[in-house]
Design a protein around this motif. Structure first.
Motif, mmCIF file in Angstrom:
data_model
loop_
_atom_site.group_PDB
_atom_site.id
_atom_site.type_symbol
_atom_site.label_atom_id
_atom_site.label_comp_id
_atom_site.label_asym_id
_atom_site.label_seq_id
_atom_site.Cartn_x
_atom_site.Cartn_y
_atom_site.Cartn_z
ATOM 1 N N TYR A 96 -9.344 -4.668 -37.158
ATOM 2 C CA TYR A 96 -9.918 -3.625 -36.541
ATOM 3 C C TYR A 96 -9.866 -2.796 -37.853
ATOM 4 C CZ TYR A 96 -9.452 0.979 -34.316
ATOM 5 O OH TYR A 96 -10.070 2.394 -34.166
ATOM 6 N N SER A 97 -8.655 -2.750 -38.615
ATOM 7 C CA SER A 97 -8.761 -1.932 -39.770
ATOM 8 C C SER A 97 -9.938 -2.318 -40.940
ATOM 9 C CB SER A 97 -7.399 -1.855 -40.577
ATOM 10 O OG SER A 97 -6.978 -3.408 -41.021
ATOM 11 N N TYR A 130 -5.151 -8.411 -34.456
ATOM 12 C CA TYR A 130 -6.285 -7.415 -34.043
ATOM 13 C C TYR A 130 -6.117 -6.030 -34.882
ATOM 14 C CZ TYR A 130 -8.832 -4.120 -31.238
ATOM 15 O OH TYR A 130 -9.679 -2.903 -30.997
ATOM 16 N N LEU A 131 -4.812 -5.605 -35.286
ATOM 17 C CA LEU A 131 -4.721 -4.704 -36.157
ATOM 18 C C LEU A 131 -5.186 -4.801 -37.518
ATOM 19 C CD1 LEU A 131 -0.985 -3.331 -35.741
ATOM 20 C CD2 LEU A 131 -3.178 -2.263 -34.815
ATOM 21 N N PHE A 143 -4.973 3.488 -36.199
ATOM 22 C CA PHE A 143 -4.915 3.020 -34.691
ATOM 23 C C PHE A 143 -3.562 3.678 -34.312
ATOM 24 C CE2 PHE A 143 -3.832 -0.045 -31.606
ATOM 25 C CZ PHE A 143 -4.964 -0.504 -31.047
ATOM 26 N N CYS A 144 -3.489 4.405 -33.113
ATOM 27 C CA CYS A 144 -2.546 4.944 -32.552
ATOM 28 C C CYS A 144 -1.698 5.919 -33.637
ATOM 29 C CB CYS A 144 -1.398 3.820 -31.993
ATOM 30 S SG CYS A 144 -1.794 3.079 -30.582
#
Length: 222
Positions: free
Chosen positions: A175-176, A171-172, A183-184
């Motif tokens: 997403y990026s 996911y990271l 993210f966070c």
């Protein structure tokens, strides 16, 4: 002369196959899986569409081979794992760490792999199901080879932790790549940000091996 002719024919076949596979990747990256049609692939490859059936047996065969060429876990064969047996005296800790770190970087740099992940989430397809089955078989072999004896009845907890980590890394990266890099508070696209994620991977594995292996058996009632 016949040998040279045969060798040339083999080279031409391999070149044509590569053109088809490259065409699939190009279309997937630029237009998505919905655009993967026989005529479109043949046009991008610059090869007669009949060769898709000659070389791959059809679209499913072509897509199967493409998926195998791109997926990280499909390259981790049982034979390769067997070769690593002498290095598993730490219960597989170093192996798992290296696998997760390598996968983290692989998916980040491979846009086609990212598209494959999105495809698997978006459409039921026999070749994609086969990919998932292969991953699960390899994963099961890893657990049986390296971890079950160390964690005993807590192995399912370990499997759950690994599931969260692997899906989180997927996911990271996605997403990026698609919707932003923060993210966070961590910039996933920045070298220092990715290094922080790598350190977190190592930390989580350390904590898992140090604590879960010595923990009492975790049950549904706990």
């Amino acid at each position: 002369m016949e040998r040279k002719s045969a060798a040339g024919s083999i080279r031409n076949k391999e070149r044509s196959k590569k053109k088809f596979l490259d065409a699939v990747g190009k279309i997937l990256k630029t237009k998505g899986y919905a655009a993967l049609k026989v005529n479109h692939i043949a046009k991008v490859a610059g090869v007669d569409k009949k060769m898709i059936y000659t070389y791959f047996g059809g679209m499913d065969g072509l897509i199967d081979e493409y998926i195998r060429s791109q997926d990280y876990w499909s390259g981790v064969t049982v034979e390769k794992l067997e070769e690593m047996k002498p290095k598993t005296d730490d219960g597989g800790r170093s192996f798992i760490e290296q696998m997760l770190l390598s996968q983290f970087d692989y998916v980040y740099h491979n846009k086609e792999a990212q598209k494959l992940l999105l495809w698997r989430l978006s459409e039921p397809r026999k070749s994609l199901k086969k990919l998932t089955d292969t991953q699960e078989e390899n994963g099961e072999y890893i657990f049986n080879l390296m971890m079950d004896s160390r964690f005993g009845e807590n192995t399912d907890v370990l499997r759950s932790i690994m599931a969260i980590m692997v899906s989180g890394l997927y996911y990271l990266n996605m997403y990026s790549s698609l919707n932003g890099s923060i993210f966070c508070g961590i910039d996933i696209n920045a070298p220092e940000g990715r290094d922080k994620i790598r350190k977190a991977i190592s930390f989580l594995i350390d904590q898992t091996y140090e604590n879960l292996g010595n923990a009492k058996i975790i049950t549904k009632d706990d």
